[in-house]
Design an enzyme around this catalytic site. Structure first.
Site, mmCIF file in Angstrom:
data_model
loop_
_atom_site.group_PDB
_atom_site.id
_atom_site.type_symbol
_atom_site.label_atom_id
_atom_site.label_comp_id
_atom_site.label_asym_id
_atom_site.label_seq_id
_atom_site.Cartn_x
_atom_site.Cartn_y
_atom_site.Cartn_z
ATOM 1 N N ALA A 90 -6.511 9.229 -0.374
ATOM 2 C CA ALA A 90 -5.128 9.701 -0.425
ATOM 3 C C ALA A 90 -4.244 8.640 0.217
ATOM 4 C CB ALA A 90 -4.997 11.023 0.314
ATOM 5 N N SER B 136 -0.496 7.294 1.027
ATOM 6 C CA SER B 136 0.909 7.672 1.113
ATOM 7 C C SER B 136 1.832 6.469 1.038
ATOM 8 C CB SER B 136 1.167 8.408 2.431
ATOM 9 O OG SER B 136 0.986 7.515 3.525
ATOM 10 N N GLY B 137 1.266 5.280 1.161
ATOM 11 C CA GLY B 137 2.088 4.078 1.238
ATOM 12 C C GLY B 137 2.345 3.645 2.660
ATOM 13 N N GLY B 138 1.797 4.390 3.634
ATOM 14 C CA GLY B 138 1.928 4.021 5.035
ATOM 15 C C GLY B 138 0.743 3.203 5.505
ATOM 16 N N VAL B 139 0.792 2.765 6.754
ATOM 17 C CA VAL B 139 -0.243 1.888 7.273
ATOM 18 C C VAL B 139 -1.577 2.601 7.437
ATOM 19 C CG1 VAL B 139 0.404 2.280 9.697
ATOM 20 C CG2 VAL B 139 -0.774 0.165 9.051
ATOM 21 N N ASP B 140 -1.561 3.874 7.832
ATOM 22 C CA ASP B 140 -2.812 4.571 8.110
ATOM 23 C C ASP B 140 -3.669 4.741 6.859
ATOM 24 O OD1 ASP B 140 -2.205 4.856 10.828
ATOM 25 O OD2 ASP B 140 -1.092 6.703 10.470
ATOM 26 N N SER B 141 -3.082 5.273 5.800
ATOM 27 C CA SER B 141 -3.864 5.502 4.591
ATOM 28 C C SER B 141 -4.259 4.184 3.928
ATOM 29 C CB SER B 141 -3.094 6.386 3.611
ATOM 30 O OG SER B 141 -1.853 5.808 3.255
ATOM 31 N N CYS C 85 0.623 23.144 4.098
ATOM 32 C CA CYS C 85 0.451 22.167 3.015
ATOM 33 C C CYS C 85 -0.959 21.588 3.013
ATOM 34 C CB CYS C 85 1.481 21.056 3.165
ATOM 35 S SG CYS C 85 1.434 19.819 1.853
ATOM 36 N N GLY D 120 -5.969 9.106 5.739
ATOM 37 C CA GLY D 120 -5.623 8.316 6.910
ATOM 38 C C GLY D 120 -5.360 9.149 8.141
ATOM 39 N N CYS E 55 8.620 15.940 5.196
ATOM 40 C CA CYS E 55 8.852 15.095 4.031
ATOM 41 C C CYS E 55 10.021 15.587 3.186
ATOM 42 C CB CYS E 55 7.580 14.974 3.194
ATOM 43 S SG CYS E 55 6.932 16.539 2.546
#
Length: 485
Positions: free
Chosen positions: A149, A151-156, A242, A266, A335
């Site tokens: 999954a 999200s476009g963030g650093v963690d994922s 969610c 992430g 979000c």
């Protein structure tokens, strides 16, 4: 050489000729695909004047047919035709590698002014592909294949990188959950803009990427209950709902459609020896609170590559591999609220408009007037309609009477919290509960679980009705409930 490169090998037409060919003889324009699981996606519209719609049919892991419609500039039509040409007959994973760059290359390159058309065609294609795959039959599991999954963030992104470095076949998926003209799309982790960003990163890493549109399910399963609970005077936690009932279940189901053995995220979390959630090594980033409502079936399929890392380590890995998200800030808001205020959202989507009511003290004396009980939550100090020399806090809200009650901070301290909907996971017993977390990132409070609540070993300030209570045995999540009035 991958399949897409093999299919384009030997094309020698000049760039202008390739563009002209797709413009004059578009592939699949007006065509309605058939022969498999269907999906359709659209991108563009009134804001830019260009609109692209792509339709695909998927069967046995292959895009067996595709077609499009386009209006606006000629580049939009040519880009949509190129997208159809690239994915017809391709496996779903090869099709999932087709992005804006591949579409531009198929057209012989695009000028800066025309790259927008490739973006639109890519957005529409990936919506269509994700929808078709989500409706397809469950496919045979491929050993070592994991859905991530993103999200476009650093963690994922780092989670995907670590799995790929470990030799796994990584497939990426990003959810579009909400689209609203008043939102700041760049600040949201689930907007169409965020999906495009995540896809670009995945393709940069050489990963196939799918878009999964869950906007209807998110509205029905998360946003609508959030609005209803505000109207009822509660302080809901939409992220727990969610994760527990909408997005992770949907992605595990999607993993079955792409032959993945597991879904990785992430999140900062770990699993216990018996398959329950366990706190992350980095207590400051631990996210088990937000995952506490997950069912056993879904949890059994989840992996958490970041569970033993801390945030600085994750950012260092991203910088080491020159990932563009290395310094991207974490999302700080819900979000669907990104770029818009809670009050404005409640008014627009929930019809909760100004509704004056009484402000009371503990004796029932009227201190003033407020704008509507739903603007306030238990424990709130700032933005109160009544000011006194001593600090005041919201100690209670009453939706039916439309009142809020204020008092000193000491009035918020409790040693027992009522709970409803108590769920224990994995056959665990109530006697095993030795701690409870009553707010995200709040300290764990030692407790004893009772039939209708928890008796606390030490006082806790301002548990908010509607929030989640996470029940713990040591650092393992063994249950959850909702805080009652």
């Amino acid at each position: 050489m991958d399949a897409l490169a093999a299919r384009t090998l030997g094309r020698v037409a000049m760039p202008d000729e390739r563009f002209a060919e797709h413009l004059q003889h578009p592939v699949g324009r007006g065509h309605a695909p058939a022969g498999g699981s269907m999906g359709a996606g659209a991108a563009g519209g009134a804001a830019c004047g260009d609109l692209v719609t792509v339709r695909v049919a998927v069967a046995d892991g292959v895009v067996v047919d595709a077609g499009f419609d386009a209006s606006g500039c000629g580049a939009a039509q040519a880009a949509a035709s190129a997208a159809v040409e690239l994915v017809r007959g391709a496996t779903i994973l090869d099709a999932a590698r087709v992005g804006s760059a591949a579409i531009a290359d198929e057209l012989g390159g695009l000028s800066v002014g025309k790259l927008h058309a490739a973006d639109l065609a890519s957005d529409a294609l990936h919506q269509a592909l994700g929808g078709a795959v989500a409706r397809a039959e469950v496919t045979e599991v491929v050993a070592g294949r994991t859905l991530v999954a993103m999200s476009g963030g650093v963690d994922s992104t780092v989670a995907a990188l670590l799995l790929a470095q470990g030799g796994e076949e990584v497939v990426a998926v990003t959810l579009e959950l909400w689209r609203d003209a008043e939102n700041d799309a760049e600040a949201s982790c689930c907007s169409a803009s965020a999906v495009r960003s995540a896809r670009a990163i995945a393709h940069r890493m050489g990963l196939p990427h799918f878009t999964l549109d869950l906007r209807d399910g998110f509205r029905d399963g998360v946003v609508s209950p959030w609005l209803a609970e505000h109207a009822a005077g509660l302080t809901p936690n939409p992220c727990v709902r969610c994760n527990g009932h909408v997005r992770l279940d949907a992605m595990v189901d999607f993993a079955d459609r792409v032959g993945a053995t597991a879904l990785a995220t992430g999140h900062y979390a770990r699993r216990s020896a018996d398959g329950l959630l366990r706190a992350a090594a980095d207590d400051a980033k631990d996210q088990t609170y937000m995952l506490a409502a997950l069912g056993r079936r879904t949890l059994a399929r989840l992996r958490f590559p970041l569970g033993d890392l801390n945030k600085p380590e994750v950012r260092a890995i991203a910088r080491e591999h020159d990932l563009p998200v290395a310094s991207k800030p974490d999302s700080q808001d819900l979000c669907f609220l990104a770029g818009t205020g809670r009050e404005r959202f409640l008014e627009r989507h929930g019809g909760l408009t100004e509704r004056p009511g009484d402000v009371l003290d503990a004796t029932g004396t009227v201190l003033g007037t407020h704008r509507g009980h739903f603007h306030y939550t238990v424990g709130q100090r700032r933005g109160l309609p009544v000011q006194r020399p001593e600090p005041l806090y919201v100690v209670r809200t009453d939706a039916r009477a439309n009142t809020i009650t204020l008092g000193p901070r000491a009035a918020l301290d409790v040693d027992r919290v009522a709970l409803r909907g108590i769920r224990l996971h994995g056959g665990r017993a109530a006697s095993e509960v030795d701690g409870v977390r009553l707010r995200y990132h709040a300290p764990v409070v030692p407790c004893r679980l009772e039939p209708d609540g928890v008796a606390l070993a030490e006082s806790f300030s301002a548990p908010a009705p509607g929030q989640t209570a996470v029940l713990l045995a040591g650092d393992v999540v063994i249950g959850c409930a909702t805080i009652g009035s």
